[in-house]
Enzyme design. Structure first.
Site, PDB file in Angstrom:
ATOM      1  N   SER A 120      -9.222   1.712   2.673  1.00 23.01           N
ATOM      2  CA  SER A 120      -8.401   2.591   1.860  1.00 23.01           C
ATOM      3  C   SER A 120      -7.287   1.848   1.130  1.00 23.01           C
ATOM      4  O   SER A 120      -6.543   2.434   0.338  1.00 23.01           O
ATOM      5  CB  SER A 120      -7.791   3.687   2.727  1.00 23.01           C
ATOM      6  N   SER A 147      -9.741  -0.944   6.716  1.00 20.23           N
ATOM      7  CA  SER A 147      -9.175  -0.756   5.383  1.00 20.23           C
ATOM      8  C   SER A 147      -8.442  -1.938   4.802  1.00 20.23           C
ATOM      9  O   SER A 147      -8.013  -1.900   3.652  1.00 20.23           O
ATOM     10  CB  SER A 147      -8.248   0.469   5.387  1.00 20.23           C
ATOM     11  N   LYS A 165       0.846  -1.188   0.000  1.00 21.58           N
ATOM     12  CA  LYS A 165       0.000   0.000   0.000  1.00 21.58           C
ATOM     13  C   LYS A 165       0.882   1.239   0.000  1.00 21.58           C
ATOM     14  O   LYS A 165       1.928   1.271   0.668  1.00 21.58           O
ATOM     15  CB  LYS A 165      -0.905  -0.034   1.243  1.00 21.58           C
TER      16      LYS A 165
END
Length: 504
Positions: free
Chosen positions: A171, A195, A96
């Protein structure tokens, strides 16, 4: 940087800002006193801090062209090969884009961070490479990691591989699309309100948010330090457990980590089956105002299948769960903005401060007009409620977390795990770019009623695909006591081995 000694005008401006009402003579005296303080600052500035070494070679990488970037999931492609022969040898991993990979750009989904290049590897990056993984690059994420959907990144929406008109979840949105499509074997996401698990539910893969502090957050851009978790996203349970095994444990640099067990063997019981497991279905996790009937039905059917596999499955109410999201909200709202105002690290903690990130983030207010509406909504809420109540609601919420955790643990005293839907709905349609603030923010924050409480309490929670609703994946969430990851993996592996969720 060069430390500039304050002059009289600096002290006058400070006096006016602080309301000290100093006389001219006093201002002159204090100006003189500040010279010695400035000399100490200059000494600190001249010293070289110790940073974790960067041991594996890599190139800055490249920004993939749209035709080479399915689902708009990649931010930067940069292949970094780990140690030959390690336990994760050859495993393809995405990071990420709030996780630092030294020498490779990072923007955390935010236009205000364009051009930032970290100078350290996150601890979990070094551990992946030591274990032999191959890092393929950085995956898109949502703007400052605020959204639970996948439409808020400055680089445009990430699309769900099952239906490209729908959200991939956030996210950790790019990680979601890459894992779900099989373009990588695993990804490392972060989870402050769901997330890792929300994408797992929307896109149909395994997402583990481990116990708070189990995976060091060192070298990861924080959101709220009492909610921050790094987790594992993968196509199957065994891979998830292998990756967690490689990245978990103390690093001596993250004060979130305390009293971690040393006898971790997350994959040891993957073949043990579900027989004898005690599972409590939490009715308060079903039937939310936005719950979809097909999702609730699929998760209840999955619970019945675990019973068929030999688990003892009972329904046990936890009424306070219905207020768990509300308890989380002031912590996430005020804590996130306080973290931003503290240039991501604040003070009063003994961790690794990445000063290059602090410099890059220092002018975020200059870019605030460009923030998406979900980030603006958090800023507005924090400004109002902190101004009205001076942080007391945040503090009360933190105190209430202990009661919330105790409510879960009271049931977990008699059961091995809790069970509920990961999210109340299947992956929704991505909103139009020009939709209004209400739809933009609603789509970003509508799904985490079940996931967020376990960020506040820090209990481990795993999402596994358990079936489908209208042809889209449905996630079942299993929650355990602190450091019960191996037990959660055991139950998930038993379900995975017995049932193909894509055919249910």
């Amino acid at each position: 940087m060069t430390i500039r000694k304050p002059n009289f005008e600096d002290m006058l401006a400070a006096d006016q800002d602080l309301g000290l009402r100093l006389s001219t003579d006093d201002l002159t005296a204090f100006t003189g006193m500040m010279q010695a303080v400035a000399e100490d600052y200059a000494i600190v500035d001249a010293l070289t801090p110790e940073l974790p070494p960067v041991r594996y070679p890599r190139a800055p990488g490249h920004y993939p062209a749209p035709e080479d970037n399915p689902f708009n999931a990649w931010f930067v492609k940069s292949r970094v090969e780990g140690r030959a022969g390690g336990p994760l040898s050859g495993l393809r991993v995405a990071l990420k884009d709030n996780i630092m990979l030294a020498g490779v750009p990072m923007m955390n989904g935010a236009s205000s961070l364009r051009g930032y290049v970290p100078d350290v590897d996150a601890t979990l990056v070094t551990r992946l490479l030591d274990a032999g993984a191959v890092i393929e690059g950085k995956a898109q994420c949502e703007y400052f990691c605020v959204s639970g959907s996948s439409h808020t990144s400055a680089l445009g929406p990430v699309r769900n591989p099952h239906d490209e008109t729908r959200s991939a979840g956030g996210s950790s949105s790019g990680c979601s699309a890459l894992v779900a499509s099989g373009l990588v074997d695993a990804a490392i996401g972060t989870d402050q309100g769901g997330s890792v698990r929300i994408p797992a539910a929307y896109a149909g893969f395994v997402g583990m948010k481990p116990t708070f502090g189990l995976v060091p957050y060192t070298g990861v851009m924080p959101v709220e330090m009492t909610l921050d978790h790094a987790g594992v996203m993968s196509g199957d349970v065994a891979t998830n457990a292998r990756v967690l095994q490689a990245i978990a444990g103390m690093d001596g640099l993250d004060p979130r980590q305390q009293d971690l067990p040393t006898d971790r063997a997350y994959g040891a019981d993957l073949l043990a089956g579900a027989k004898g497991l005690r599972i409590a279905v939490v009715p308060e996790g079903f039937g939310w105002a936005n719950s979809e009937t097909g999702v609730d039905q699929a998760v209840r059917a999955a619970a019945a299948r675990l019973d068929e596999l030999g688990a003892r499955v009972d329904e046990r109410p936890i009424p306070l769960h219905r207020k768990g999201h509300a308890i989380w909200t002031p912590i996430a709202t005020e804590g996130t903005v306080a973290q931003m105002e503290g240039l991501n690290y604040g003070s009063n903690w003994k961790g690794l401060y990445v000063t290059s990130l602090m410099r890059a983030q220092s002018d975020w207010r200059d870019h605030a007009a460009d923030f998406p509406d979900d980030v603006k909504s958090v800023l507005l809420a924090a400004h109002y409620f902190r101004g009205q109540y001076r942080g007391q609601t945040y503090a009360k919420a933190q105190n209430l977390v202990r009661r919330l955790k105790a409510a879960y643990l009271a049931v977990l005293a008699d059961y091995d795990m809790l069970l509920m839907p990961t999210v109340p709905l299947k992956a929704p349609k991505l909103p139009a770019v020009d939709c209004g603030p209400a739809e933009w923010v609603g789509r970003a924050l509508e799904m985490n009623a079940n996931t967020a409480p376990f960020n506040a309490t820090g209990l481990p929670a795993l999402s596994i695909p358990c079936g489908r609703a209208d042809g889209l994946p449905v996630g079942m969430m299993l929650i355990g006591r602190d450091h019960a990851e191996a037990m959660l993996y055991r139950a998930a592996a038993a379900y995975e081995a017995a049932f193909d969720w894509k055919t249910l």
